[in-house]
Design a protein around this motif. Structure first.
Motif, PDB file in Angstrom:
ATOM      1  N   ASN A  52       0.849  -1.197   0.000  1.00 64.60           N
ATOM      2  CA  ASN A  52       0.000   0.000   0.000  1.00 64.60           C
ATOM      3  C   ASN A  52       0.881   1.242   0.000  1.00 64.60           C
ATOM      4  N   ILE A  53       1.210   1.749  -1.186  1.00 65.49           N
ATOM      5  CA  ILE A  53       2.096   2.905  -1.279  1.00 65.49           C
ATOM      6  C   ILE A  53       1.399   4.189  -0.836  1.00 65.49           C
ATOM      7  N   ASP A  54       0.062   4.191  -0.832  1.00 65.75           N
ATOM      8  CA  ASP A  54      -0.676   5.371  -0.366  1.00 65.75           C
ATOM      9  C   ASP A  54      -0.643   5.496   1.150  1.00 65.75           C
ATOM     10  N   ASP A  55      -0.501   4.372   1.822  1.00 71.08           N
ATOM     11  CA  ASP A  55      -0.469   4.398   3.290  1.00 71.08           C
ATOM     12  C   ASP A  55       0.535   3.365   3.802  1.00 71.08           C
ATOM     13  N   PRO A  56       1.821   3.534   3.462  1.00 71.64           N
ATOM     14  CA  PRO A  56       2.843   2.592   3.921  1.00 71.64           C
ATOM     15  C   PRO A  56       3.086   2.735   5.423  1.00 71.64           C
ATOM     16  N   TYR A  57       3.848   1.811   5.973  1.00 72.76           N
ATOM     17  CA  TYR A  57       4.081   1.822   7.422  1.00 72.76           C
ATOM     18  C   TYR A  57       5.128   2.881   7.764  1.00 72.76           C
ATOM     19  N   LEU A  58       4.770   3.823   8.633  1.00 70.46           N
ATOM     20  CA  LEU A  58       5.669   4.902   9.026  1.00 70.46           C
ATOM     21  C   LEU A  58       6.611   4.422  10.119  1.00 70.46           C
ATOM     22  N   LEU A  59       7.912   4.501   9.866  1.00 71.60           N
ATOM     23  CA  LEU A  59       8.903   4.093  10.850  1.00 71.60           C
ATOM     24  C   LEU A  59       9.134   5.200  11.878  1.00 71.60           C
ATOM     25  N   THR A  60       9.653   4.811  13.025  1.00 72.46           N
ATOM     26  CA  THR A  60       9.849   5.745  14.126  1.00 72.46           C
ATOM     27  C   THR A  60      11.306   6.186  14.223  1.00 72.46           C
ATOM     28  N   PRO A  61      11.589   7.499  14.190  1.00 73.26           N
ATOM     29  CA  PRO A  61      12.973   7.945  14.425  1.00 73.26           C
ATOM     30  C   PRO A  61      13.360   7.714  15.878  1.00 73.26           C
ATOM     31  N   SER A  62      14.623   7.360  16.109  1.00 73.06           N
ATOM     32  CA  SER A  62      15.066   7.120  17.483  1.00 73.06           C
ATOM     33  C   SER A  62      15.157   8.437  18.242  1.00 73.06           C
ATOM     34  N   GLU A  63      15.077   8.369  19.554  1.00 70.09           N
ATOM     35  CA  GLU A  63      15.167   9.574  20.373  1.00 70.09           C
ATOM     36  C   GLU A  63      16.562  10.173  20.319  1.00 70.09           C
ATOM     37  N   GLU A  64      17.569   9.326  20.137  1.00 66.12           N
ATOM     38  CA  GLU A  64      18.947   9.802  20.144  1.00 66.12           C
ATOM     39  C   GLU A  64      19.354  10.465  18.835  1.00 66.12           C
ATOM     40  N   VAL A  70      13.577   3.136  13.305  1.00 62.09           N
ATOM     41  CA  VAL A  70      13.457   1.812  13.904  1.00 62.09           C
ATOM     42  C   VAL A  70      12.068   1.229  13.654  1.00 62.09           C
ATOM     43  N   TYR A  71      12.034  -0.063  13.292  1.00 62.57           N
ATOM     44  CA  TYR A  71      10.775  -0.815  13.233  1.00 62.57           C
ATOM     45  C   TYR A  71      10.872  -1.973  14.203  1.00 62.57           C
ATOM     46  N   ASN A  72       9.863  -2.125  15.051  1.00 63.59           N
ATOM     47  CA  ASN A  72       9.764  -3.278  15.938  1.00 63.59           C
ATOM     48  C   ASN A  72       8.366  -3.854  15.823  1.00 63.59           C
ATOM     49  N   GLY A  73       8.277  -5.081  15.303  1.00 63.33           N
ATOM     50  CA  GLY A  73       6.968  -5.681  15.113  1.00 63.33           C
ATOM     51  C   GLY A  73       7.036  -6.891  14.220  1.00 63.33           C
ATOM     52  N   PRO A  74       5.880  -7.356  13.762  1.00 60.72           N
ATOM     53  CA  PRO A  74       5.846  -8.577  12.959  1.00 60.72           C
ATOM     54  C   PRO A  74       6.307  -8.359  11.526  1.00 60.72           C
ATOM     55  N   LEU A  75       7.017  -9.338  11.003  1.00 62.97           N
ATOM     56  CA  LEU A  75       7.325  -9.424   9.584  1.00 62.97           C
ATOM     57  C   LEU A  75       6.937 -10.821   9.111  1.00 62.97           C
TER      58      LEU A  75
END
Length: 269
Positions: A52-64, A70-75
């Motif tokens: 789904n290129i219209d709503d792909p999964y947004l990754l999280t930038p690290s706090e540092e 970073v992605y943490n979850g199922p693949l």
């Protein structure tokens, strides 16, 4: 004469100083510059959002570091790549250097990635073992770090059986509903005929997600099933089915926490 000499000498010194100044301004940078982006996404049938290129999964930038995502979850088993924007397959991507480089419980053999302008040539990571992962994309040094965390339970509301081996045949609108006997445990208890079956998690869509054998045409008969593990196939592709080679009354238990199947042949039809 001496005056002319002094003027020429002074001019030479100025030219020399200008030349030295120019040389100091030339800076050679080894390696890649950081990839400056505010967002990084993930797309592919290995991800929770699919293609789904219209709503792909947004990754999280690290706090540092805002350039470490970073992605943490199922693949799931399948492919993925990382667009820098949404809504256009021809955008820029983070992709592996080698197409179809594998990601599994051993990590990823290739720790560096590419920035591909316009998405061509198209290259993807290939997840060959489903599970819970932590993926870290470092856009400063162009590296990926892969950590396999654990096997993941398959979260479903229902589980069905469909196929010409089942009493309902190939009826995706009304497949045979399995009985939930415990958390993540679903049971088929009844007749099976010679033929094929697979297990959709929803009705009405052949392009939905399925429980399928690891090996296509894996046989089920009075001896049970030689292959104890199954696959969770996003989008139903590649299409794989169990093959019932001996008709009879069976109890088949699907353990969605451990991704295992247990087959008990009870009697002949």
């Amino acid at each position: 004469m001496n005056k002319l000499f002094n003027i020429l000498a002074l001019a030479g010194i100025c030219l020399s100083m200008a030349s030295c100044s120019d040389e100091k301004e030339v800076i050679f940078i080894e390696g890649n510059l950081p990839i400056k982006t505010a967002q990084l996404y993930m797309v592919g049938n290995a991800t929770p959002v699919g293609w789904n290129i219209d709503d792909p999964y947004l990754l999280t930038p690290s706090e540092e570091d805002p350039l470490v995502f970073v992605y943490n979850g199922p693949l799931y088993k399948g492919e993925l790549k990382c667009p820098l924007s949404t809504g256009n397959w021809n955008c820029n991507y983070i992709m592996p250097i080698t197409n179809q480089i594998e990601i599994n419980k051993d990590g990823c053999a290739e720790t560096e990635f590419d920035l591909i302008n316009g998405g061509q040539p198209d290259k993807k990571w290939n997840i060959t073992e489903a599970g819970i992962y932590t993926l870290t994309f470092n856009l400063r040094d162009w590296t990926i770090d892969v950590v396999y965390e654990s096997k993941m339970p398959i979260e479903v509301a229902t589980l069905y059986a469909v196929g010409n081996a089942t009493p309902v045949g190939w009826n995706i609108d009304e497949p045979f509903e399995l009985t939930k006997t415990a958390d993540y445990v679903y049971v088929y208890d009844g007749p099976l005929y010679e033929g094929e079956l697979k297990c959709p998690i929803a009705t009405g869509n052949w392009g939905g997600d399925f429980i399928m054998p690891v090996t296509d045409q894996m046989e089920i008969n009075s001896n049970g099933c030689a292959e104890k593990e199954f696959d969770f196939v996003k989008g139903g592709n590649p299409d794989k089915k169990w093959k019932i080679t001996e008709a009879g009354n069976y109890t088949i238990t699907f353990d969605l926490r451990n991704w295992t199947i247990d087959v008990v042949y009870k009697s002949a039809l």
